[in-house]
Design an enzyme around this catalytic site. Structure first.
Site, PDB file in Angstrom:
ATOM      1  N   GLU A  38       9.422 -14.861  -8.766  1.00 26.36           N
ATOM      2  CA  GLU A  38       8.822 -13.562  -8.469  1.00 26.36           C
ATOM      3  C   GLU A  38       8.343 -12.828  -9.711  1.00 26.36           C
ATOM      4  O   GLU A  38       7.249 -12.257  -9.717  1.00 26.36           O
ATOM      5  CB  GLU A  38       9.838 -12.669  -7.744  1.00 26.36           C
ATOM      6  CG  GLU A  38      10.044 -12.983  -6.294  1.00 26.36           C
ATOM      7  CD  GLU A  38      11.065 -12.040  -5.676  1.00 26.36           C
ATOM      8  OE1 GLU A  38      10.778 -11.479  -4.602  1.00 26.36           O
ATOM      9  OE2 GLU A  38      12.152 -11.862  -6.247  1.00 26.36           O
TER      10      GLU A  38
ATOM     11  N   ARG B  21       5.542  -0.433  -4.581  1.00 27.47           N
ATOM     12  CA  ARG B  21       5.138  -1.112  -3.352  1.00 27.47           C
ATOM     13  C   ARG B  21       4.102  -2.203  -3.609  1.00 27.47           C
ATOM     14  O   ARG B  21       3.859  -3.056  -2.760  1.00 27.47           O
ATOM     15  CB  ARG B  21       4.573  -0.092  -2.345  1.00 27.47           C
ATOM     16  CG  ARG B  21       5.607   0.913  -1.873  1.00 27.47           C
ATOM     17  CD  ARG B  21       4.976   2.010  -1.047  1.00 27.47           C
ATOM     18  NE  ARG B  21       4.515   1.537   0.242  1.00 27.47           N
ATOM     19  CZ  ARG B  21       5.218   1.574   1.362  1.00 27.47           C
ATOM     20  NH1 ARG B  21       6.455   2.032   1.335  1.00 27.47           N
ATOM     21  NH2 ARG B  21       4.732   1.143   2.503  1.00 27.47           N
TER      22      ARG B  21
ATOM     23  N   ASN C 205      -2.589   2.333   5.769  1.00 30.27           N
ATOM     24  CA  ASN C 205      -1.736   1.168   5.542  1.00 30.27           C
ATOM     25  C   ASN C 205      -1.718   0.338   6.810  1.00 30.27           C
ATOM     26  O   ASN C 205      -1.657   0.895   7.910  1.00 30.27           O
ATOM     27  CB  ASN C 205      -0.293   1.588   5.222  1.00 30.27           C
ATOM     28  CG  ASN C 205      -0.157   2.238   3.876  1.00 30.27           C
ATOM     29  OD1 ASN C 205      -1.092   2.259   3.081  1.00 30.27           O
ATOM     30  ND2 ASN C 205       1.024   2.768   3.604  1.00 30.27           N
ATOM     31  N   GLY C 206      -1.712  -0.987   6.669  1.00 33.01           N
ATOM     32  CA  GLY C 206      -1.671  -1.853   7.836  1.00 33.01           C
ATOM     33  C   GLY C 206      -2.924  -2.682   7.966  1.00 33.01           C
ATOM     34  O   GLY C 206      -3.727  -2.800   7.036  1.00 33.01           O
TER      35      GLY C 206
ATOM     36  N   TRP D 244      -3.120  -2.437  -1.625  1.00 29.79           N
ATOM     37  CA  TRP D 244      -2.765  -3.842  -1.833  1.00 29.79           C
ATOM     38  C   TRP D 244      -3.722  -4.642  -0.958  1.00 29.79           C
ATOM     39  O   TRP D 244      -3.695  -4.534   0.261  1.00 29.79           O
ATOM     40  CB  TRP D 244      -1.311  -4.077  -1.419  1.00 29.79           C
ATOM     41  CG  TRP D 244      -0.732  -5.401  -1.805  1.00 29.79           C
ATOM     42  CD1 TRP D 244      -0.134  -5.742  -2.975  1.00 29.79           C
ATOM     43  CD2 TRP D 244      -0.660  -6.562  -0.965  1.00 29.79           C
ATOM     44  NE1 TRP D 244       0.304  -7.037  -2.937  1.00 29.79           N
ATOM     45  CE2 TRP D 244      -0.005  -7.575  -1.718  1.00 29.79           C
ATOM     46  CE3 TRP D 244      -1.085  -6.865   0.330  1.00 29.79           C
ATOM     47  CZ2 TRP D 244       0.236  -8.852  -1.209  1.00 29.79           C
ATOM     48  CZ3 TRP D 244      -0.848  -8.131   0.834  1.00 29.79           C
ATOM     49  CH2 TRP D 244      -0.199  -9.107   0.067  1.00 29.79           C
TER      50      TRP D 244
ATOM     51  N   LYS E 193       6.644  -4.459  -2.432  1.00 28.00           N
ATOM     52  CA  LYS E 193       8.055  -4.217  -2.166  1.00 28.00           C
ATOM     53  C   LYS E 193       8.365  -4.306  -0.681  1.00 28.00           C
ATOM     54  O   LYS E 193       9.328  -4.936  -0.268  1.00 28.00           O
ATOM     55  CB  LYS E 193       8.448  -2.835  -2.704  1.00 28.00           C
ATOM     56  CG  LYS E 193       9.913  -2.469  -2.476  1.00 28.00           C
ATOM     57  CD  LYS E 193      10.831  -3.394  -3.234  1.00 28.00           C
ATOM     58  CE  LYS E 193      12.284  -3.018  -3.043  1.00 28.00           C
ATOM     59  NZ  LYS E 193      13.188  -4.008  -3.656  1.00 28.00           N
TER      60      LYS E 193
ATOM     61  N   CYS F 284       0.833  -1.189   0.000  1.00 23.71           N
ATOM     62  CA  CYS F 284       0.000   0.000   0.000  1.00 23.71           C
ATOM     63  C   CYS F 284       0.879   1.254   0.000  1.00 23.71           C
ATOM     64  O   CYS F 284       2.054   1.202   0.326  1.00 23.71           O
ATOM     65  CB  CYS F 284      -0.961   0.061   1.179  1.00 23.71           C
ATOM     66  SG  CYS F 284      -2.154  -1.278   1.245  1.00 23.71           S
TER      67      CYS F 284
ATOM     68  N   HIS G 287      17.982 -36.759  -3.357  1.00 28.48           N
ATOM     69  CA  HIS G 287      17.046 -37.123  -2.292  1.00 28.48           C
ATOM     70  C   HIS G 287      15.626 -36.661  -2.601  1.00 28.48           C
ATOM     71  O   HIS G 287      14.886 -36.275  -1.692  1.00 28.48           O
ATOM     72  CB  HIS G 287      17.541 -36.558  -0.962  1.00 28.48           C
ATOM     73  CG  HIS G 287      18.856 -37.101  -0.535  1.00 28.48           C
ATOM     74  ND1 HIS G 287      19.000 -38.291   0.145  1.00 28.48           N
ATOM     75  CD2 HIS G 287      20.117 -36.638  -0.739  1.00 28.48           C
ATOM     76  CE1 HIS G 287      20.276 -38.522   0.373  1.00 28.48           C
ATOM     77  NE2 HIS G 287      20.981 -37.524  -0.162  1.00 28.48           N
TER      78      HIS G 287
ATOM     79  N   LYS H 208      14.080 -15.255  -7.692  1.00 31.93           N
ATOM     80  CA  LYS H 208      13.962 -14.201  -8.700  1.00 31.93           C
ATOM     81  C   LYS H 208      13.102 -14.659  -9.876  1.00 31.93           C
ATOM     82  O   LYS H 208      12.266 -13.908 -10.375  1.00 31.93           O
ATOM     83  CB  LYS H 208      15.354 -13.788  -9.213  1.00 31.93           C
ATOM     84  CG  LYS H 208      16.125 -12.915  -8.278  1.00 31.93           C
ATOM     85  CD  LYS H 208      15.472 -11.553  -8.126  1.00 31.93           C
ATOM     86  CE  LYS H 208      15.706 -10.987  -6.749  1.00 31.93           C
ATOM     87  NZ  LYS H 208      14.970 -11.603  -5.660  1.00 31.93           N
TER      88      LYS H 208
ATOM     89  N   GLU I 264      18.198 -17.976  -4.074  1.00 31.64           N
ATOM     90  CA  GLU I 264      17.884 -16.603  -4.499  1.00 31.64           C
ATOM     91  C   GLU I 264      17.594 -16.558  -5.996  1.00 31.64           C
ATOM     92  O   GLU I 264      16.685 -15.853  -6.438  1.00 31.64           O
ATOM     93  CB  GLU I 264      19.049 -15.677  -4.135  1.00 31.64           C
ATOM     94  CG  GLU I 264      18.983 -14.281  -4.727  1.00 31.64           C
ATOM     95  CD  GLU I 264      17.789 -13.454  -4.293  1.00 31.64           C
ATOM     96  OE1 GLU I 264      17.584 -12.373  -4.882  1.00 31.64           O
ATOM     97  OE2 GLU I 264      17.045 -13.879  -3.374  1.00 31.64           O
TER      98      GLU I 264
END
Length: 614
Positions: free
Chosen positions: A495, A27, A100-101, A74, A609, A2, A511, A492, A488
């Site tokens: 995402e 964001r 926000n929150g 968001w 973000k 947000c 395994h 990427k 990582e």
């Protein structure tokens, strides 16, 4: 997650709000809106989808006024829709709020208000805030109406809210006035010439003023030509006015098509900035921000690193570094799990929390839990004045500049750089010799130029991406220091391209994951010529024996024979520094695959973000 922008001054608020919201797109959001005060009326315009939809709505019905609030949402409570978009208004249209929150007790408040006859028009938790403000305003003597009554009503409403919030309220009853407050969700005050701003972060503010005030938890600020900040006890407090360390140009894309690509190409400079002034000729590091004397650092018996997402993988590299160089046992915890498992902490436990934004809700919770248990807590973050920077006992700034792309790139390499310096500092106090320390420093100083060499392979990596972009599953393998890099790299790709990918220690492939390997599942292998090279080579043989395609990231000294279908050569460095180089081709590979698949690289779906709610 947000985004809030608010303005009061003499200029056209509509333009400032919309441009400010555009600076907050990174964001993550699914709807947007503005509410502008015009005389004794509030004009509300909202839209579902990208900001272009709000732009179109405002072109149809432009609003001229000098005070207003804006928001990108968001979704948490309620699906993306115009009705659920912010700002939310009271029933009489005299009050509006952006938030926000998450309000954790909203259902209880909503039930009470509905019994009192309030009709709700959205599914959001936010709407209870504006109805509470309206209710308490009308309960003031003479039903409110005096200057300062809005602040009183907001202050009363805050006492009923549980959870995290950053809010800004505007009312038709008090022209020119904005009231903001924060608890667990960031809010920044911008101080300009005859104008004031409130925002979730400094990105929308920096083009208007370099002077900001970072509000503390439980602060409330009233903007009315000047500003006044009060704490939870309603006592006036003074917060330091700080200068923003970067310029408006740094939050612009420049000649790059996406922020992510710009930030990948900034890494030679951002790594250099993380090193600048911190590498000493005697083979150690200088990190004054840690705020710990040598004796305190020598007494540490155990280190815990808490982080989320990309920062977690940087922390895993840090674990290997610190243990190898200093011999101190290190555990890396997902911050989201840390405080729920009653971690064992003593007075000789040092906790590092890592967050690019310094506002990650789970990491902040881990920080507070560790401090509650008596640990010394140090922060590694990028944003000056952020909550983590203020609440830790000390720490290190990355100096990477603003990172706008949702998928973190330059922050990862800067985090690993800083963790290398921390490991070197601790190691030189314990078991790393001066000669070894100077060898590490010399290799570290070469890293920025070596990253430049890798960036020159962009066209080659782009051509590889073209050949693999249509696959739907990938496996990333690495060993030792490059196991976290494999995770990582997989993150990427997930995402920004929405391709399923998994990162594994190379030996663990046998395994379970090996059952998935065939010609339709490419494997990305990180295989530098270190002590584990022969082991990784064997793992690659196993992939080839099952018809798998291999993309190898290796250095110029390695000999892969004909095992790899595609090979990306990176410069040679010390084994412990390879993550700073091996991750760069993975960033570029993910970027080009996502672009070729038509994905929104900078603002991928469902992601934010800065995750400021649990």
């Amino acid at each position: 997650m947000c985004g809030i922008v608010a303005y009061t001054g003499k200029r056209n608020a509509q333009q400032i709000l919309v441009e400010g919201l555009r600076k907050l797109e990174y964001r993550g959001y699914d709807s947007s809106g503005v509410c502008i005060q015009v005389g004794e009326k509030l004009n509300l315009v909202r839209a579902k989808g990208k900001l272009v939809e709000l732009d179109n709505a405002l072109k149809t019905a432009p609003v001229t006024g000098n005070v207003g609030i804006g928001h990108t949402r968001w979704a948490t409570h309620g699906a993306p829709s115009v009705a659920n978009a912010h700002p939310h208004t009271s029933e009489d249209g005299k009050f509006a709020v952006v938030h926000n929150g998450i309000i954790e007790n909203y259902s209880i408040i909503k039930a009470v208000l509905e019994k009192e006859g309030v009709v709700f028009r959205s599914e959001t938790d936010t709407e209870v805030i504006v109805h509470l403000v309206s209710k308490f305003y009308k309960a003031l003597p003479n039903g409110g109406g005096k200057p300062g009554d809005l602040a009183k009503a907001v202050s009363e409403a805050l006492t009923h809210l549980e959870g995290a919030f950053g809010i800004v309220v505007v009312s038709a009853h008090e022209p020119g006035v904005l009231v903001g407050a924060r608890r667990g969700s960031p809010l920044v005050l911008g101080v300009g010439e005859n104008e004031l701003f409130l925002a979730s972060d400094v990105a929308p503010i920096v083009e208007h003023t370099q002077k900001v005030v970072y509000l503390d938890d439980n602060d409330m600020v009233v903007l009315n030509g000047t500003y006044k900040i009060t704490n939870q006890a309603n006592a006036e407090v003074r917060r330091e006015v700080q200068n923003i360390e970067f310029s408006a140009e740094e939050v612009a894309r420049g000649n790059f098509p996406h922020f992510m690509l710009k930030e990948i190409f900034e890494q030679p400079n951002t790594v250099l900035n993380s090193l600048r002034g911190r590498v000493l000729p005697d083979g150690t590091a200088k990190l004054q921000g840690l705020n710990l004397v040598t004796q305190e650092l020598r007494s540490i018996q155990r280190i815990i690193i808490a982080a989320c997402g990309t920062s977690f993988y940087a922390g895993k590299v840090g674990e290997y570094l610190i243990e190898e160089l200093s011999g101190i046992p290190v555990e890396v915890e997902y911050a989201s799990e840390f405080r729920y498992r009653n971690p064992i902490i003593t007075d000789r436990t040092l906790v590092f929390v890592i967050s690019q934004s310094g506002e990650t809700a789970d990491t902040l919770a881990a920080l507070r839990e560790a401090k509650q248990k008596g640990a010394t807590v140090l922060g590694i973050c990028n944003v000056v004045g952020s909550s983590i920077a203020r609440e830790t006992d000390g720490g290190v700034y990355l100096h990477a500049g603003p990172e706008i792309g949702v998928a973190s790139t330059k922050a990862f390499t800067s985090q690993v750089t800083v963790l290398t310096l921390i490991a070197l500092l601790l190691g030189r106090m314990r078991r790393t010799s001066p000669d070894e320390g100077m060898k590490i420093c010399k290799a570290l100083n070469k890293i920025p130029d070596q990253i430049k060499e890798i960036l020159q392979l962009n066209d080659q990596i782009k051509s590889i991406a073209k050949e693999i972009k249509d696959h739907t599953n990938f496996l990333f393998l690495g060993r030792g220091y490059n196991y976290p890099v494999a995770m990582e790299g997989a993150l990427k790709l997930k995402e920004i391209s929405y391709i399923h990918a998994e990162g594994y220690p190379a030996a663990e492939m046998k395994h379970g994951p090996i059952a998935l390997i065939d010609s339709n599942m490419p494997t990305v292998v990180i295989a530098p010529s270190d002590g584990l090279f022969d082991k990784v080579l064997s793992n690659m043989q196993e992939v080839k024996a099952r018809g798998g395609k291999i993309i190898a990231i290796t250095d110029a000294e390695a000999n892969l024979g004909k095992l790899a279908d595609w090979t990306i050569i990176i410069p040679k460095t010390m084994h412990m520094l390879t993550p700073l180089l091996s991750v760069v081709p993975l960033q570029l590979l993910a970027y080009h695959v996502a672009v070729m698949r038509g994905c929104d690289v900078d603002t991928p779906r469902n992601l934010a973000k800065s995750v400021t709610v649990e």
